[in-house]
Design a protein around this motif. Structure first.
Motif, PDB file in Angstrom:
ATOM      1  N   GLN A 242      17.362   1.478 -42.963  1.00 40.50           N
ATOM      2  CA  GLN A 242      16.422   1.938 -41.932  1.00 40.50           C
ATOM      3  C   GLN A 242      16.432   3.452 -41.804  1.00 40.50           C
ATOM      4  O   GLN A 242      15.373   4.091 -41.753  1.00 40.50           O
ATOM      5  CB  GLN A 242      16.799   1.299 -40.596  1.00 40.50           C
ATOM      6  N   SER A 272       6.278  -1.848 -35.063  1.00 40.91           N
ATOM      7  CA  SER A 272       5.840  -3.211 -35.336  1.00 40.91           C
ATOM      8  C   SER A 272       6.572  -3.740 -36.558  1.00 40.91           C
ATOM      9  O   SER A 272       7.200  -2.982 -37.315  1.00 40.91           O
ATOM     10  CB  SER A 272       4.331  -3.257 -35.583  1.00 40.91           C
ATOM     11  N   LYS A 273       6.479  -5.034 -36.781  1.00 41.42           N
ATOM     12  CA  LYS A 273       7.127  -5.635 -37.941  1.00 41.42           C
ATOM     13  C   LYS A 273       6.466  -5.194 -39.241  1.00 41.42           C
ATOM     14  O   LYS A 273       7.043  -5.361 -40.313  1.00 41.42           O
ATOM     15  CB  LYS A 273       7.122  -7.148 -37.807  1.00 41.42           C
ATOM     16  N   ASP A 299       5.286  -9.178 -32.327  1.00 45.94           N
ATOM     17  CA  ASP A 299       5.186  -8.269 -33.468  1.00 45.94           C
ATOM     18  C   ASP A 299       6.105  -7.060 -33.340  1.00 45.94           C
ATOM     19  O   ASP A 299       6.139  -6.206 -34.213  1.00 45.94           O
ATOM     20  CB  ASP A 299       3.732  -7.795 -33.634  1.00 45.94           C
ATOM     21  N   THR A 300       6.870  -6.980 -32.257  1.00 45.49           N
ATOM     22  CA  THR A 300       7.749  -5.826 -32.038  1.00 45.49           C
ATOM     23  C   THR A 300       9.042  -5.977 -32.823  1.00 45.49           C
ATOM     24  O   THR A 300       9.774  -6.953 -32.665  1.00 45.49           O
ATOM     25  CB  THR A 300       8.072  -5.657 -30.542  1.00 45.49           C
ATOM     26  N   LYS A 301       9.314  -4.998 -33.652  1.00 49.03           N
ATOM     27  CA  LYS A 301      10.547  -4.986 -34.445  1.00 49.03           C
ATOM     28  C   LYS A 301      11.645  -4.210 -33.732  1.00 49.03           C
ATOM     29  O   LYS A 301      12.822  -4.569 -33.799  1.00 49.03           O
ATOM     30  CB  LYS A 301      10.271  -4.375 -35.813  1.00 49.03           C
ATOM     31  N   ASP A 352      16.337  -7.851 -38.108  1.00 49.20           N
ATOM     32  CA  ASP A 352      15.569  -6.608 -38.152  1.00 49.20           C
ATOM     33  C   ASP A 352      15.400  -5.946 -36.784  1.00 49.20           C
ATOM     34  O   ASP A 352      14.952  -4.805 -36.699  1.00 49.20           O
ATOM     35  CB  ASP A 352      14.181  -6.862 -38.753  1.00 49.20           C
ATOM     36  N   LEU A 353      15.704  -6.644 -35.715  1.00 48.97           N
ATOM     37  CA  LEU A 353      15.487  -6.110 -34.367  1.00 48.97           C
ATOM     38  C   LEU A 353      16.478  -4.991 -34.058  1.00 48.97           C
ATOM     39  O   LEU A 353      17.648  -5.056 -34.430  1.00 48.97           O
ATOM     40  CB  LEU A 353      15.633  -7.225 -33.332  1.00 48.97           C
TER      41      LEU A 353
END
Length: 444
Positions: A242, A272-273, A299-301, A352-353
């Motif tokens: 990341q 977003s994802k 859709d929030t990452k 991924d969050l």
């Protein structure tokens, strides 16, 4: 006319995500199952890059690898819910029956071929290939609650089996559902060690009953430029990837400036994802909040935001200047937002969050490492803000210590991990030891 399909879901799979609906009865129709050309006939989305690369290595070394009778049906290879070029299993068929299952794990830049005869795996593929009834497939990626350093992915499907096979429709006579599954488990924060089977109480991966035969040699080189396994397996690997992302890195550099941190309002972005960053809206500061709004959806990452430096905040009744002293560490509200994002996940994949905080005290990220039952919200209230402020003011230790203690002692949360990203790029995992002292461990 298509026949109606009834779907049975047990309590253990209610959170599963349906990746594909159904397949036709004639799914088993490969003209040349031994062909070197791959055409997926799996019920699931597969890591086709890994499958094709493994096939390439296999056909280049077939004389050394193959030691059993039968034909490998590559079109039915499954990667068990992972897309990081690390594992596959594929049926071996002889005289119209699945007699073995070839498992191919990758460790670093080497892949290994193992022919296995675990009864549950053979049954899984036997019915998948030869059942004449329609099927529905599911997958679930989750942390094992008995051993949180182990991640398990289950792929399964249900088949309606009428008791009288002469009846034309399942719903016109008695019958029953049969469910078949395979489980892949992998260690987190350790040298990748993949296995198939039920996870033991201590996190061990026994692989179930049956035997394993090595497919010749001590492993074979994987094609060049493979995606690093660490990238998608461990929190450290995720964070390293990341922070190497140019778009993410640009947002960090934009926010990590005195001109931003000295403002009287927080600044930030949600991601977003799909990797799109959107500026967060600001609100007026109060004595307990610098005002930042984030709208969370499925859709929030994750999100990045600042915690401000001390600043003048008006005057008191005597005309003295008031100094606002924001807490330059995650708050209960930040944890609440992360948990809210986790609540939208339907397939158990929380990896991924993230929530990232930028401040002059340091840059930090928190991630959720639990399962659905660990998700807790309700911390975004004035009471929690007041309690946290009092805890920080009255307790001893660093902000890292106070945050981790508050998370553990007051919020009763064990499933959120804290990482610090140092200026030299080193990522450190922060944990409390038995004496409530912070231990820092650099990511490998």
């Amino acid at each position: 006319m298509r026949k109606k399909i009834y779907l049975w879901l047990s309590s253990m799979i209610v959170l599963s995500f349906i990746l594909h609906s159904c397949i036709r009865d004639e799914v088993f129709s490969s003209v040349d199952p031994a062909s070197k050309e791959y055409t997926s006939k799996s019920l699931w989305k597969e890591d086709e890059t890994y499958i094709k690369n493994v096939m390439k290595v296999y056909f280049e070394n077939e004389g050394k690898i193959k030691k059993i009778n039968g034909t490998i049906y590559w079109d039915y290879a499954i990667t068990v819910g992972t897309y990081n070029e690390s594992f596959l299993m594929v049926p071996v068929v002889d005289n119209g029956r699945v007699t073995s299952v070839l498992q191919v794990p990758r460790k670093k830049d080497t892949i290994y071929f193992y022919f296995t005869d675990f009864s549950n795996h053979i049954a899984f593929f036997q019915t998948l290939l030869f059942s004449k009834y329609e099927k529905r497939a599911y997958t679930n990626d989750r942390a094992n609650p008995a051993a949180r350093d182990v991640i398990c992915t289950t792929s399964w499907y249900s088949v309606w089996m009428p008791d009288n096979e002469q009846l034309p429709y399942p719903e016109t006579g008695p019958g029953h559902w049969e469910t078949y599954s395979v489980i892949k488990c992998e260690q987190r924060d350790q040298e990748p060690d993949t296995c198939i089977g039920v996870v033991g109480p201590n996190g061990e991966c026994p692989g179930g009953g049956g035997s394993t035969s090595p497919g010749g040699g001590g492993g074979y080189p994987y094609p060049e430029d493979p995606k690093p396994i660490q990238e998608t397996r461990t929190p450290c690997g995720k964070l390293k990837t990341q922070y190497a992302n140019p778009n993410f890195k640009a947002k960090i550099e934009e926010l990590d400036k005195s001109s931003i941190l000295n403002q009287k309002k927080e600044t930030g972005y949600s991601e977003s994802k799909g990797g799109v960053f959107t500026a967060l809206s600001q609100a007026a500061s109060t004595d307990s909040s610098d005002g930042m709004k984030i709208i969370v959806s499925a859709d929030t990452k994750g999100y990045i935001h600042t915690h401000q430096n001390d600043y003048e905040n008006g005057t008191d009744d005597d005309g003295n200047i008031k100094i606002r002293q924001p807490i330059r560490m995650f708050s209960p509200a930040d944890v609440n937002t992360l948990m809210t994002m986790a609540g939208y996940v339907t397939d158990g994949n929380y990896r991924d969050l993230y929530a990232t905080m930028i401040s002059s005290y340091g840059n930090y990220t928190i991630i959720f490492t639990g399962v659905a039952s660990d998700i807790k919200t309700g911390f975004d209230t004035q009471t929690w803000r007041d309690n946290y402020k009092a805890f920080v003011e009255n307790e001893k230790g660093s902000l890292e210590t106070k945050f981790l203690r508050f998370l553990k002692e007051k919020m009763n949360i064990q499933s959120v991990e804290l990482y610090k990203i140092k200026s030299n790029g080193t990522i450190q995992k922060k944990t409390l030891n038995s004496n409530n002292k912070v231990e820092s461990n650099d990511c490998p």
